[in-house]
Design an enzyme around this catalytic site. Structure first.
Site, PDB file in Angstrom:
ATOM      1  N   SER A  75      40.590  43.969  39.003  1.00  0.00           N
ATOM      2  CA  SER A  75      40.464  45.286  39.620  1.00  0.00           C
ATOM      3  C   SER A  75      39.209  45.268  40.476  1.00  0.00           C
ATOM      4  O   SER A  75      38.393  44.344  40.385  1.00  0.00           O
ATOM      5  CB  SER A  75      40.361  46.381  38.560  1.00  0.00           C
ATOM      6  N   HIS A  76      39.066  46.298  41.301  1.00  0.00           N
ATOM      7  CA  HIS A  76      37.864  46.385  42.133  1.00  0.00           C
ATOM      8  C   HIS A  76      36.912  47.382  41.489  1.00  0.00           C
ATOM      9  O   HIS A  76      37.328  48.472  41.095  1.00  0.00           O
ATOM     10  CB  HIS A  76      38.222  46.833  43.556  1.00  0.00           C
TER      11      HIS A  76
END
Length: 374
Positions: A227-228
């Protein structure tokens, strides 16, 4: 010959190097036409023995030493040091990644070389620089990843991890390459050489500016796997037929397009929970659930086509087998002492005729050092 094909033709680079960071820098100079003379100890660069997967040759050495010559010198001996200074007198660039202070102990301190060879560009690559509290500490890629904090933001929530390639070495080599090209341009104007120092720690710290500013801004970064940490929705989602896609939505326009055209929920474009990226980050679980439901309702080929049509960024989660068969992969073939090896092509693509890439040298394989010799 088109000058763009070999723009550094006529330059001589002395590479007193081993392992990855300095060879990454000098192979780029060799690709551009410079004559790169790699100085190797009698037993050779230790990277020659890292593995044997390329026809018995080391993958690292094959990747980073094409187009160079190999000159064996024993710099522990007076004769080797004298020969080293002799070739420096005809060189344009010296790249070295010996331990800090090693050049000086050989009687070749940078200040002395600058005095004796004023047009020479000297680039010294080290782990932690020539001065400072850790200057004398040995440094390898994963160690610097850990020391600089990169491992702390890499991996999943349960444990830190290294980046899966020698990212600090590579970044350091690329930084040194750019600095040498700047110095060559400056020398063309002033006629003077330069001394450049590049440390792996400084390069890693520079590349970690964003997470560092988050830390100092009161928002310590967390390990979030695929994920970011500061953009949402941005992560992995599984299609109905089991494919894993990374989907990235970075703007309000993209969010509106996704919920309207793909999720079939246009009202979410104006939902205050998802107003702006900061809102979507604050409600990441809900935003991710919207994307997961839409991606999971369709098969891979169909959802890829739809994402492409709507203008939503995505990627397949490939492994190295996927890269090897990837339709977008460009390759070059390089000769080695044990046979040709196909590898990914260097990233820059220049207009004009394709570049020629020289072979990987066997230990001690070099042309006459005297340009007048036949």
């Amino acid at each position: 010959m088109d000058p763009l094909a070999r723009p550094l033709e006529g330059l001589t680079v002395i590479a007193l190097e081993q392992a990855v960071s300095a060879p990454f820098c000098t192979v780029r100079l060799a690709d551009a036409g410079a004559r790169v003379i790699k100085i190797e100890r009698p037993e050779g660069d230790f990277a020659r023995g890292y593995d044997d997967v390329a026809h018995g040759e080391s993958s690292y050495f094959v990747w980073l030493n094409r187009g160079k010559e190999s000159l064996v010198l024993d710099l522990a001996q007076a004769a080797g040091r004298a020969a080293f200074r002799e070739i420096l007198a005809r060189a344009d660039v010296l790249v070295q990644n010996l331990k800090p202070g090693a050049l000086a102990r050989m009687g070749c301190a940078v200040a002395d070389l600058r005095r004796d060879f004023p047009r020479l560009i000297i680039c010294s690559i080290s782990g932690y620089g020539e001065t400072g509290p850790l200057a004398d500490r040995k440094a390898y890629d994963m160690l610097v990843q850990a020391e600089a904090g990169l491992c702390s933001i890499t991996g999943g929530p349960d444990a830190p991890a290294r980046v899966g390639t020698s990212i600090v070495d590579i970044a350091t080599g690329a930084t040194a390459h750019a600095a040498i090209l700047e110095a060559l341009i400056a020398r063309g104007i002033s006629g003077r050489g330069a001394a450049i120092a590049v440390s792996m720690f400084d390069v890693a710290a520079d590349w970690l500016t964003v997470p560092l500013l988050h830390q100092e801004g009161g928002r310590p970064p967390r390990r979030v796997g695929l994920s970011h940490p500061s953009i949402a929705p941005y992560g992995t989602f599984r299609t109905r037929d089991g494919a894993i896609l990374l989907v990235a939505i970075q703007s309000d326009r993209e969010w509106a397009a996704f919920v309207r055209e793909i999720a079939g929920r246009p009202g979410l474009a104006s939902d205050p929970r998802f107003a702006g990226n900061r809102g979507r980050v604050a409600h990441r679980a809900e935003a991710d659930a919207v994307v997961a439901a839409a991606i999971g309702a369709d098969d891979g080929p169909s959802i890829r086509a739809l994402l492409q049509r709507v203008g939503i960024a995505f990627a397949d989660l490939n492994d190295m087998a996927g890269l090897a068969a990837h339709p977008h992969l460009r390759r070059i073939t390089v000769d080695t002492p044990s046979g040709p090896v196909a590898m990914p092509a260097p990233a820059p693509v220049f207009d004009g005729p394709p570049r020629r890439y020289g072979p990987v040298p066997a230990l001690g394989d070099h042309l006459p050092l005297d340009p007048e010799a036949t």
